[in-house]
Design a protein around this motif. Structure first.
Motif: not given
Length: 206
Positions: A131, A133, A162, A174, A176
């Motif tokens: 994942d 953003s 998403r 995650d 990011d």
């Protein structure tokens, strides 16, 4: 054996996660790579595509003209369905062949870009979603892959949201984060996958 589905939106960093999992010891089965393999010159897959779409989808060297075929099918849902009906069963059969050839105690990671879109989550023991953003995805596509912002946004919009990906996730990674943090997280996930695989082989308690 533990069968893991790995997916994520374009630009989320799924390829990096799959690379790190292989370094940890996973057996990788890459759906995109197989999709190219099953339509190489001389294969039944390529012959079926030519039967369906004509010789205009061939490059001068006899290989599949992927951009040309893409321009035909992605604007036409019916033609896309025809293509999928040819390619998807071949990819599935080849994936099963590769899976059957690995050790019984392997953790097999199936890298499947459109896992969410095609409703494939039930095929796996668990699903990992990488994942990031939308802003991170967009930056990577423009800066690293050289896409225009318009093209990058269009590619992102054509995929599952998403939220839809996260809904099918058993584990979310995650991305990011800096590479060092991603590496730590992947190692944590790998340890979890190994535990799950070992637990799956334990005899049931009386």
């Amino acid at each position: 054996m533990l069968k893991v589905g790995l997916t994520g939106g374009i630009g989320a960093g799924k390829s990096e996660v799959s690379r790190l999992l292989v370094e940890c010891g996973a057996v990788l089965i890459d759906a995109d790579r197989i999709a190219r393999e099953v339509v190489e010159p001389g294969t039944p897959g390529l012959a079926a595509i030519v039967d369906a779409f004509g010789t205009d989808v061939l490059a001068p060297d006899g290989s599949l003209d992927r951009p040309g075929l893409g321009s035909l099918v992605f604007a036409d849902p019916d033609r896309l369905a025809v293509l999928n009906a040819i390619v998807h069963p071949l990819v599935g059969a080849r994936s099963r062949e590769l899976e059957e050839a690995v050790a019984e105690d392997a953790v097999v990671v199936h890298d499947v870009p459109l896992l969410t879109e095609n409703g494939l989550a039930p095929l796996y023991d668990l699903v990992i979603v990488v994942d990031a953003s939308p802003g991170t995805q967009l930056d990577r596509l423009v800066r690293r892959r050289g896409m225009t912002e318009e093209d990058a946004r269009a590619r992102m919009a054509a995929q599952a949201t998403r939220e839809q990906r996260r809904e099918i996730a058993d584990i979310v990674i995650d991305n990011d984060v800096p590479l060092e943090a991603l590496e730590r997280r992947v190692k944590e996930v790998w340890a979890d996958l190994v535990r799950r695989e070992r637990a799956s082989r334990r005899p049931p308690q009386e």
